[in-house]
Scaffold this motif. Structure first.
Motif, PDB file in Angstrom:
ATOM      1  N   GLY A 104      72.750 -29.361  16.138  1.00  0.00           N
ATOM      2  CA  GLY A 104      71.636 -28.950  15.272  1.00  0.00           C
ATOM      3  C   GLY A 104      70.360 -29.698  15.606  1.00  0.00           C
ATOM      4  O   GLY A 104      69.266 -29.117  15.597  1.00  0.00           O
ATOM      5  N   ILE A 105      70.497 -31.006  15.898  1.00  0.00           N
ATOM      6  CA  ILE A 105      69.313 -31.790  16.295  1.00  0.00           C
ATOM      7  C   ILE A 105      68.724 -31.231  17.580  1.00  0.00           C
ATOM      8  O   ILE A 105      67.495 -31.074  17.711  1.00  0.00           O
ATOM      9  CB  ILE A 105      69.691 -33.274  16.462  1.00  0.00           C
ATOM     10  N   ALA A 106      69.614 -30.903  18.534  1.00  0.00           N
ATOM     11  CA  ALA A 106      69.132 -30.361  19.811  1.00  0.00           C
ATOM     12  C   ALA A 106      68.426 -29.030  19.607  1.00  0.00           C
ATOM     13  O   ALA A 106      67.363 -28.774  20.188  1.00  0.00           O
ATOM     14  CB  ALA A 106      70.305 -30.209  20.775  1.00  0.00           C
ATOM     15  N   LEU A 107      68.992 -28.160  18.782  1.00  0.00           N
ATOM     16  CA  LEU A 107      68.355 -26.857  18.518  1.00  0.00           C
ATOM     17  C   LEU A 107      67.008 -27.037  17.826  1.00  0.00           C
ATOM     18  O   LEU A 107      66.049 -26.310  18.105  1.00  0.00           O
ATOM     19  CB  LEU A 107      69.292 -25.992  17.665  1.00  0.00           C
ATOM     20  N   ALA A 108      66.955 -27.985  16.891  1.00  0.00           N
ATOM     21  CA  ALA A 108      65.684 -28.244  16.201  1.00  0.00           C
ATOM     22  C   ALA A 108      64.620 -28.710  17.192  1.00  0.00           C
ATOM     23  O   ALA A 108      63.445 -28.305  17.105  1.00  0.00           O
ATOM     24  CB  ALA A 108      65.899 -29.294  15.109  1.00  0.00           C
ATOM     25  N   VAL A 109      65.032 -29.533  18.128  1.00  0.00           N
ATOM     26  CA  VAL A 109      64.090 -29.996  19.156  1.00  0.00           C
ATOM     27  C   VAL A 109      63.608 -28.828  20.008  1.00  0.00           C
ATOM     28  O   VAL A 109      62.419 -28.712  20.329  1.00  0.00           O
ATOM     29  CB  VAL A 109      64.746 -31.074  20.033  1.00  0.00           C
ATOM     30  N   LEU A 110      64.537 -27.923  20.368  1.00  0.00           N
ATOM     31  CA  LEU A 110      64.146 -26.767  21.190  1.00  0.00           C
ATOM     32  C   LEU A 110      63.198 -25.844  20.435  1.00  0.00           C
ATOM     33  O   LEU A 110      62.244 -25.299  21.009  1.00  0.00           O
ATOM     34  CB  LEU A 110      65.394 -26.000  21.623  1.00  0.00           C
ATOM     35  N   VAL A 111      63.471 -25.660  19.122  1.00  0.00           N
ATOM     36  CA  VAL A 111      62.558 -24.840  18.307  1.00  0.00           C
ATOM     37  C   VAL A 111      61.182 -25.485  18.255  1.00  0.00           C
ATOM     38  O   VAL A 111      60.143 -24.815  18.415  1.00  0.00           O
ATOM     39  CB  VAL A 111      63.130 -24.641  16.889  1.00  0.00           C
ATOM     40  N   PHE A 112      61.174 -26.803  18.030  1.00  0.00           N
ATOM     41  CA  PHE A 112      59.898 -27.533  18.015  1.00  0.00           C
ATOM     42  C   PHE A 112      59.180 -27.380  19.364  1.00  0.00           C
ATOM     43  O   PHE A 112      57.966 -27.134  19.407  1.00  0.00           O
ATOM     44  CB  PHE A 112      60.156 -29.005  17.726  1.00  0.00           C
ATOM     45  N   ALA A 113      59.939 -27.500  20.452  1.00  0.00           N
ATOM     46  CA  ALA A 113      59.338 -27.395  21.777  1.00  0.00           C
ATOM     47  C   ALA A 113      58.741 -26.011  21.998  1.00  0.00           C
ATOM     48  O   ALA A 113      57.692 -25.867  22.634  1.00  0.00           O
ATOM     49  CB  ALA A 113      60.383 -27.703  22.852  1.00  0.00           C
ATOM     50  N   SER A 114      59.406 -24.960  21.459  1.00  0.00           N
ATOM     51  CA  SER A 114      58.863 -23.602  21.635  1.00  0.00           C
ATOM     52  C   SER A 114      57.522 -23.458  20.928  1.00  0.00           C
ATOM     53  O   SER A 114      56.603 -22.800  21.440  1.00  0.00           O
ATOM     54  CB  SER A 114      59.863 -22.569  21.096  1.00  0.00           C
ATOM     55  N   PHE A 115      57.404 -24.067  19.739  1.00  0.00           N
ATOM     56  CA  PHE A 115      56.113 -24.031  19.037  1.00  0.00           C
ATOM     57  C   PHE A 115      55.047 -24.817  19.816  1.00  0.00           C
ATOM     58  O   PHE A 115      53.879 -24.423  19.870  1.00  0.00           O
ATOM     59  CB  PHE A 115      56.265 -24.595  17.625  1.00  0.00           C
ATOM     60  N   VAL A 116      55.460 -25.926  20.391  1.00  0.00           N
ATOM     61  CA  VAL A 116      54.519 -26.723  21.185  1.00  0.00           C
ATOM     62  C   VAL A 116      54.029 -25.931  22.395  1.00  0.00           C
ATOM     63  O   VAL A 116      52.849 -25.942  22.729  1.00  0.00           O
ATOM     64  CB  VAL A 116      55.179 -28.043  21.638  1.00  0.00           C
ATOM     65  N   VAL A 117      54.964 -25.222  23.048  1.00  0.00           N
ATOM     66  CA  VAL A 117      54.586 -24.409  24.205  1.00  0.00           C
ATOM     67  C   VAL A 117      53.578 -23.336  23.799  1.00  0.00           C
ATOM     68  O   VAL A 117      52.575 -23.095  24.484  1.00  0.00           O
ATOM     69  CB  VAL A 117      55.835 -23.767  24.837  1.00  0.00           C
ATOM     70  N   SER A 118      53.832 -22.685  22.665  1.00  0.00           N
ATOM     71  CA  SER A 118      52.909 -21.646  22.176  1.00  0.00           C
ATOM     72  C   SER A 118      51.551 -22.235  21.839  1.00  0.00           C
ATOM     73  O   SER A 118      50.502 -21.678  22.198  1.00  0.00           O
ATOM     74  CB  SER A 118      53.508 -20.964  20.947  1.00  0.00           C
ATOM     75  N   ALA A 119      51.562 -23.380  21.154  1.00  0.00           N
ATOM     76  CA  ALA A 119      50.295 -24.028  20.794  1.00  0.00           C
ATOM     77  C   ALA A 119      49.552 -24.500  22.041  1.00  0.00           C
ATOM     78  O   ALA A 119      48.316 -24.433  22.103  1.00  0.00           O
ATOM     79  CB  ALA A 119      50.561 -25.203  19.859  1.00  0.00           C
ATOM     80  N   THR A 120      50.307 -24.948  23.019  1.00  0.00           N
ATOM     81  CA  THR A 120      49.684 -25.421  24.256  1.00  0.00           C
ATOM     82  C   THR A 120      48.939 -24.295  24.954  1.00  0.00           C
ATOM     83  O   THR A 120      47.844 -24.485  25.493  1.00  0.00           O
ATOM     84  CB  THR A 120      50.751 -26.002  25.200  1.00  0.00           C
TER      85      THR A 120
END
Length: 348
Positions: free
Chosen positions: A139-155
């Motif tokens: 779950g921690i890993a998935l949460a990190v991946l979800v966070f990373a996807s938002f970061v990629v979009s914001a970037t």
């Protein structure tokens, strides 16, 4: 660069009792080496001449050192990951996420650089957690991946906005430079306009005066220019002015000042120029202009007034007045000639 090193040091300090000490020492040693490598690169860049700081020369080096540093950070965090300690694992993931946020703030105008940095820092530990049997770790890993996807979009959005702002900034700077040049340049001949000539000539005369040098001022007027306009049209007259502007530019030294004062009248200031050299320049100008023509039957000539003086005994306005009077004497004496006035003793 300093922030990533301090983040790793703080992480190791906070998790010293939870992490493998040998892995911590190895990670910090390698990270120290890469940080020093990047520091040397930045120092070398700063010491390089401005013409040696092009993106083509430095962007690849920057990319390589950045990727190396980010990769070592991510692999080092994985190396110190405590297998059976969820608190220690969470601590490492929090620091890795913080590093990805810092990558956005540092490299957001370079989208690919940002994404590569985030991937190299986050993925090693995230993939490791994703492969663990515990649902909490996954779950921690998935949460990190979800966070990373938002970061990629914001970037993507931030990078596009910064690129647009950067482009607009440089377009405005370019337009400003063009406006400054246009305000100082005669659009027809490419020489200084009247205002710019007096500004530059005054500054050059003052500098020459400090050096107690010689100065020469030329006033040049095209002979029968009204007749050229009346006979061949203003377009032909403009072409004559353009060609004379080219002749003047070609004859001018680097420290000389030339300008179109208006109509068919031009002025030149030659600092630190002995009389003999000034006469030679004036005669060369006259001869080159005499080679121009409007048609096969109608040539172009100019009358030139020349005044030479020592700068400590001269005033720029007085020199221009004397050169102008000498120019009219050249016209009265038959045109297509140089008339010399010597205000003070000069050295030939």
């Amino acid at each position: 660069m300093l922030g990533s090193y301090l983040a790793a040091a703080m992480l190791c300090w906070m998790g010293w009792e939870r992490f493998d000490h040998e892995a911590v020492i190895t990670w910090m040693s390698v990270l120290t080496a890469t940080t020093l490598l990047r520091t040397v690169m930045f120092i070398t860049y700063r010491r390089a001449a401005p013409n040696q700081r092009s993106p083509q020369q430095w962007e690849r080096r920057y990319w390589l050192t950045l990727a190396l540093s980010a990769g070592i950070w991510g692999l080092g965090a994985l190396a110190v990951m405590p297998v059976g300690d969820l608190v220690g694992q969470t601590l490492i993931i929090l620091f890795a996420v913080g590093m990805s946020v810092s990558a956005v703030s540092c490299y957001s105008s370079f989208r690919n650089m940002t994404l590569v940095s985030i991937a190299l820092v986050l993925l090693p530990c995230t993939i490791w957690l994703l492969l663990q049997p515990s649902a909490l770790q996954q779950g921690i890993a998935l949460a990190v991946l979800v966070f990373a996807s938002f970061v990629v979009s914001a970037t993507r959005s931030l990078s596009s906005a910064l690129e647009t702002a950067w482009r607009l900034k440089h377009e405005m700077e370019h337009a400003h430079r063009l406006a400054i040049i246009a305000s100082c340049t005669d659009g027809l001949t490419g020489l200084n306009n009247r205002r710019a000539f007096f500004d530059h000539a005054s500054a050059q005369h003052a500098l020459c005066k400090q050096q107690s040098g010689l100065v020469a001022v030329l006033m040049l007027d095209i002979d029968y220019f009204k007749q050229i306009n009346d006979t061949f049209g203003h377009a032909a007259g403009d072409r004559v002015l353009q060609r004379i502007g080219t002749v003047i530019s070609d004859c001018l030294r680097d420290d000389g000042i030339a300008g179109r004062l208006g109509g068919e009248e031009f002025a030149l200031l030659l600092p630190n120029t002995p009389q003999a050299e000034a006469v030679e320049i004036a005669e060369r100008l006259r001869a080159l202009i005499a080679q121009l023509n409007v048609s096969s039957e109608h040539g172009v000539t100019a009358s030139i007034g020349l005044v030479c003086a020592t700068t400590e005994e001269s005033d720029l306005d007085a020199l221009l007045v004397c050169a102008d009077k000498a120019m009219y004497r050249a016209k009265a004496a038959g045109r297509n000639r140089v008339e010399l006035v010597e205000l003070a003793r000069t050295t030939a």
